[in-house]
Scaffold this motif. Structure first.
Motif, PDB file in Angstrom:
ATOM      1  N   ASP A   1     -55.327 -45.448   7.066  1.00 44.50           N
ATOM      2  CA  ASP A   1     -55.821 -44.516   6.050  1.00 44.50           C
ATOM      3  C   ASP A   1     -56.823 -43.504   6.580  1.00 44.50           C
ATOM      4  O   ASP A   1     -57.301 -42.650   5.843  1.00 44.50           O
ATOM      5  N   THR A   2     -57.183 -43.643   7.831  1.00 40.83           N
ATOM      6  CA  THR A   2     -58.186 -42.722   8.363  1.00 40.83           C
ATOM      7  C   THR A   2     -57.637 -41.871   9.498  1.00 40.83           C
ATOM      8  O   THR A   2     -58.345 -41.044  10.049  1.00 40.83           O
TER       9      THR A   2
ATOM     10  N   GLN B   1     -60.886 -39.490   0.193  1.00 38.80           N
ATOM     11  CA  GLN B   1     -60.571 -40.536   1.158  1.00 38.80           C
ATOM     12  C   GLN B   1     -59.297 -41.254   0.727  1.00 38.80           C
ATOM     13  O   GLN B   1     -59.061 -41.475  -0.457  1.00 38.80           O
ATOM     14  N   ARG B   2     -58.516 -41.642   1.724  1.00 37.85           N
ATOM     15  CA  ARG B   2     -57.312 -42.424   1.434  1.00 37.85           C
ATOM     16  C   ARG B   2     -57.656 -43.907   1.449  1.00 37.85           C
ATOM     17  O   ARG B   2     -58.654 -44.312   2.002  1.00 37.85           O
ATOM     18  N   GLY B   3     -56.791 -44.700   0.846  1.00 33.92           N
ATOM     19  CA  GLY B   3     -56.931 -46.149   0.951  1.00 33.92           C
ATOM     20  C   GLY B   3     -58.037 -46.748   0.114  1.00 33.92           C
ATOM     21  O   GLY B   3     -58.427 -47.887   0.312  1.00 33.92           O
ATOM     22  N   LEU B   4     -58.564 -45.989  -0.835  1.00 34.00           N
ATOM     23  CA  LEU B   4     -59.595 -46.556  -1.709  1.00 34.00           C
ATOM     24  C   LEU B   4     -58.916 -47.275  -2.870  1.00 34.00           C
ATOM     25  O   LEU B   4     -57.763 -47.024  -3.188  1.00 34.00           O
TER      26      LEU B   4
ATOM     27  N   GLU C   1     -65.973 -43.412  10.793  1.00 35.34           N
ATOM     28  CA  GLU C   1     -66.173 -44.477   9.794  1.00 35.34           C
ATOM     29  C   GLU C   1     -66.816 -45.708  10.423  1.00 35.34           C
ATOM     30  O   GLU C   1     -67.683 -46.345   9.819  1.00 35.34           O
TER      31      GLU C   1
ATOM     32  N   HIS D   1     -67.985 -39.802  -0.296  1.00 34.39           N
ATOM     33  CA  HIS D   1     -67.426 -41.004   0.325  1.00 34.39           C
ATOM     34  C   HIS D   1     -68.084 -42.214  -0.331  1.00 34.39           C
ATOM     35  O   HIS D   1     -69.302 -42.369  -0.263  1.00 34.39           O
ATOM     36  N   PRO D   2     -67.294 -43.075  -0.980  1.00 31.61           N
ATOM     37  CA  PRO D   2     -67.932 -44.126  -1.778  1.00 31.61           C
ATOM     38  C   PRO D   2     -68.730 -45.120  -0.932  1.00 31.61           C
ATOM     39  O   PRO D   2     -69.692 -45.694  -1.419  1.00 31.61           O
TER      40      PRO D   2
ATOM     41  N   GLN E   1     -64.332 -32.696   3.983  1.00 35.23           N
ATOM     42  CA  GLN E   1     -63.548 -33.345   2.941  1.00 35.23           C
ATOM     43  C   GLN E   1     -63.700 -34.863   3.011  1.00 35.23           C
ATOM     44  O   GLN E   1     -63.929 -35.514   1.993  1.00 35.23           O
ATOM     45  N   TRP E   2     -63.592 -35.405   4.223  1.00 36.19           N
ATOM     46  CA  TRP E   2     -63.717 -36.858   4.364  1.00 36.19           C
ATOM     47  C   TRP E   2     -65.078 -37.356   3.884  1.00 36.19           C
ATOM     48  O   TRP E   2     -65.195 -38.407   3.249  1.00 36.19           O
TER      49      TRP E   2
ATOM     50  N   SER F   1     -67.095 -35.962   1.677  1.00 32.59           N
ATOM     51  CA  SER F   1     -67.484 -35.602   0.308  1.00 32.59           C
ATOM     52  C   SER F   1     -67.315 -36.785  -0.633  1.00 32.59           C
ATOM     53  O   SER F   1     -66.202 -37.293  -0.802  1.00 32.59           O
TER      54      SER F   1
END
Lengths: 115, 551, 176
Positions: free
Chosen positions: B278-279, C146-149, B231, B156-157, B151-152, B154
């Protein structure tokens, strides 16, 4: 046209954009699924003309990834020099029931089998 | 098995619409091929030798009957009636049309599947132990972390346009079956003295042109820090990984060029200065995911099954199959069934739509509706009663799925090679077929014992030849296929990269060369000594002599 | 070059200066990072806002000193497949920088949502695609894992949606 001598040259190939099918550029400027219909360009000038034609068809989104490969004509039929192009012209050697070889579009190759 | 909630479903559905729009824009010419290629690759769509190839993600190798039946349906409706299971636990179809792809992705979404990030320079499908949740030796099931990472990672920008592809493997067992040492990142579960979970983080392993065993950058990373730490690694790689040469762009080259210590320092600096709010791996999210992987309700069964013992005593073929294809389960009275997709002379990893349905049906009836894909390109029924083994074997036998060769000479890993792949330099499947015919005698295979033969059709090493006991690499020499043989590789705990033995062989000479290597082993092994151990004791010399001296 | 900003296409009113272009007396100017280093003293006194074109090979730490004076940071995409600027953008935002962060170079509609998510808020877009294409592409995905974007309107993150119900209860330590 029939020749007894072997003629060496290049064929322009690509994959058709919408379905990925392997195609070869023919005399009429159409793309054929069968290598037998391909133009064999023996002179550098003719080869460059094929390439230009291919780039044009890439731009109009008919085909993608055009390139020339080495081939020869024997007894009126064209044969790819490299095994990779022979496999593209026929289908997988490990599944002779699939691909061009199974659909009567394999040109005049004998199917490649096993090792 | 993880189940999508409304958000997972919405995410995948959005992705299908997005791809439908992108494919249409490609077909109308609004997008050029160069612009479209990375987009289609991140949706699993390659252009291969004969057509487009669609690689479907099987996250951490877990399937159920609905998913496998849908794959069978797709095989028949949009492909040529079969699929190919890969060394990254995925499934690929070889005859796909671009114009059908969005419909196929929509069909997959119905059964909570997708093809997201099965290609492209992004974080690929996470792989793990094919016996996860069933193995007797497991510390804990690695799949919840696999799902968390899925999920993390997928879309990921920050990490969708990396220097190169990025592969993560997770194992929850002390006996590594996920090859964590040859991945860009390997994660390995440990418990500390207080019984808390932590992850050993290995970085910079990989195969390909430059095979490297990973280095450990953290021995015991507390579980809640896992995503934050990943990350930091990804960011260091994204910023400093090489982009000037695609053959030097994997993280292993960065680790090698700046050195493991400097790399670790960069990661720690990045990790220390970032906020982690956030992570953080939130306990309740991990619990939510873990609940889906709760062990099935196993019956209380005696360890000893009379039905099974009787069948084994009476039927020698069944007994042979049990010897190789059954593994120990953690629950008494249960077993793990490994289904070989390597019949004699067959195409490693290929399964027909009918075979998929047979396995799906068996899973539903006998294995709590669970199926796994192994990175050895086989299938697994993870939770089977010993009482049912004989019945299952009979069904498998009728569908050419009961070959008793798991872990033996016939259980060959092979990439699609030049028969399908546009990157390949030589065919690999016909080599696998001819070797498997050479070693067709199963009694002999059992006599030889554990032997891993892997074949790659080019230097990119999708067939994992570097980590095979006997590795075969297909190359092109002036338009002719030829094959290099390596010995002594392993992807297990004592991971090692194989050594090239000498000059290569023509395709038709490979089976005989393998035969000579095996005979040398048989002649020189000590009682009970497996091939890899014998090679490590003897070194390459006797094998070289056998192969080249007489020639 | 037209800009995409806040969901509409606007004219770029910044003056972009090369290394040696004469500096105007006033107006908003954007200079290469190398010039920022060399002429910081005079640039800091410039009558107008100041922006910098940062490079993909310099470290964000090097910008720290200049950040309070900067009203625009431009990050280049030499090719849309070169993703370094995504990490740089997040690093810059993580320093607390809150003013304009612009994507330049090979910027295409299909990456613009990712760019928004890491903190870019303006885009040099050329004239090849219509505003409609840009806007549609920028909101194709309604959810992110993702969180925090940074989020576009209508976009949510899965984690917050998923745990929304649990959230108020947890935040009331003395409830009941």
């Amino acid at each position: 046209m029939t020749t007894t001598a072997t003629e060496k040259g290049k064929i322009l190939t690509a994959n058709r954009l919408r379905d990925g099918e392997v195609v070869f550029l023919t005399h009429s400027g159409e793309w054929s699924e069968n290598i037998d219909g391909a133009v064999l360009a023996t002179e550098p000038q003719a080869q460059a003309a094929l390439e230009a034609r291919g780039k044009g068809d890439e731009r109009v989104n008919l085909v993608t990834g055009t390139y020339l490969f080495d081939a020869e004509r024997r007894d009126g039929h064209v044969f790819a020099s490299h095994i990779k192009e022979r496999i593209r012209s026929l289908g997988p050697t490990v599944r002779v029931d699939l691909g061009k070889q199974a659909e009567g579009k394999g040109g005049h190759f004998a199917a490649l089998q096993g090792v | 098995m993880y189940r999508y909630d409304e958000f997972d479903s919405q995410f995948v559905n959005d992705r299908v619409s997005q791809f439908r729009d992108q494919a249409n824009r490609r077909l109308t010419g609004e997008l050029s091929e160069d612009e479209f290629r990375p987009l289609r690759l991140m949706n699993g769509l390659y252009l291969q030798l004969h057509a487009y190839m669609l690689r479907i993600a099987v996250p951490y190798g877990s399937l159920d009957s609905a998913k496998l039946n849908t794959l069978a349906y797709i095989a028949e409706k949009w492909d040529r009636g079969y699929g190919h299971f890969t060394t990254r636990q995925n499934l690929q179809f070889n005859w796909i049309k671009l114009e059908d792809t969005a419909d196929i992705l929509a069909k997959l979404a119905e059964v909570e599947m997708h093809a997201i990030q099965t290609s492209g320079n992004c974080i690929r499908n996470v792989t793990t132990d094919q016996w996860a949740g069933a193995a007797a030796d497991e510390i804990a099931d690695p799949r919840p972390i696999g799902e968390l990472v899925r999920q993390w990672s997928s879309l990921h920008p920050e990490f969708s346009y990396l220097p190169r592809k990025f592969k993560i493997a997770v194992t929850g067992s002390p006996n590594d079956r996920a090859a964590v040492r040859v991945h860009d990142i390997g994660l390995r579960l440990h418990l500390n003295d207080r019984g808390e979970r932590g992850w050993e983080v290995l970085v910079g392993g990989g195969l390909g042109r430059t095979p490297v065993i990973a280095v450990t950058v953290r021995d015991f990373l507390p579980e809640h820090e896992l995503i934050a730490y990943l990350e930091a690694i990804m960011r260091v790689y994204n910023l400093y990984g090489r982009r000037d040469n695609k053959y030097k762009a994997r993280i292993k080259i960065l680790v090698h060029e700046i050195g493991a210590e400097k790399f670790r320092a960069e990661v720690e600096t990045e990790y220390a200065r970032r906020p982690h709010a956030d992570t953080k791996v939130e306990e309740r999210e991990l619990q939510r995911i873990s609940a889906y992987f709760a062990a099935p309700q196993f019956e209380k069964l005696p360890r000893w099954s009379a039905t099974f013992e009787e069948a084994r005593a009476k039927n020698k073929d069944f007994a042979n199959w049990v010897r190789t294809n059954i593994a120990a389960h953690r629950a008494d009275g249960y077993a793990i069934v490994n289904i070989s997709l390597k019949p004699e002379g067959g195409i490693p990893g290929d399964a027909t739509a009918d075979q998929m349905r047979v396995v799906a049906d068996l899973a539903q009836r006998y294995s709590f509706d669970e199926i796994r894909v192994s990175h050895h390109q086989n299938l697994v029924l993870p939770h089977v009663k010993r009482d049912d083994l004989f019945a299952i074997w009979k069904v498998l036998q009728a569908s050419e799925l009961a070959t008793s060769n798991i872990g033996l000479a016939g259980d060959i890993i092979a990439c699609p090679g030049l028969d399908y792949c546009s990157l390949a330099t030589a065919r690999s499947i016909p080599i696998a077929q001819s070797i498997s015919r050479k070693f067709a005698d199963l009694n002999r295979q059992h006599e030889i014992g554990p032997l891993r033969i892997n074949i790659s059709g080019c230097i990119n090493a999708c067939g994992h030849h570097h980590v095979a006991h006997i590795g075969i690499l297909g190359l092109d020499k002036k338009g002719e296929e030829f094959y290099q043989i390596t010995l002594g590789g392993s992807s297990a705990d004592s991971a090692s990269i194989g050594t090239i033995l000498g000059p290569g062989f023509a395709g038709e000479d490979v089976p005989e060369a393998i035969e000579k290597i095996v005979n040398t082993y048989l002649a020189r092994r000590q009682p009970g000594e497996e091939f890899l151990a014998a090679y490590r004791r003897l070194g390459p010399q006797p094998f070289k002599e056998a192969l080249y001296a007489a020639a | 070059m037209p800009l995409l900003k806040n969901g509409s296409i606007i004219i770029d009113d910044w003056i972009t200066l090369g290394l040696d272009d004469p500096k105007p007396d006033s107006g908003d100017i954007v200079v290469p990072y190398a010039r920022l280093l060399k002429e910081w003293e005079s640039l800091t006194d410039h009558d107008g806002r100041l922006g910098v074109i940062f490079t993909n090979i310099d470290r964000v730490e090097a910008l720290t000193l200049f950040l309070p004076r900067l009203a625009l940071i431009v990050l280049p995409f030499p090719s849309f497949t070169d993703g370094r600027a995504y990490s740089l953008a997040r690093q810059i935002r993580e320093t607390g920088y809150g003013r304009e962060l612009r994507a330049a170079g090979n910027v295409l509609p299909d990456q613009v949502q990712f760019m928004l998510q890491v903190g870019f808020d303006s885009f040099e877009i050329g004239d090849r695609f219509t505003a409609e294409v840009w806007l549609k592409a920028s909101r194709q995905m309604s959810l992110a894992y993702q969180r925090g974007l940074y989020r576009t309107p209508g976009q949510h993150d899965v984690w917050s949606e998923r745990h929304r119900e649990a959230e108020p209860w947890l935040e009331q330590p003395h409830a009941g």
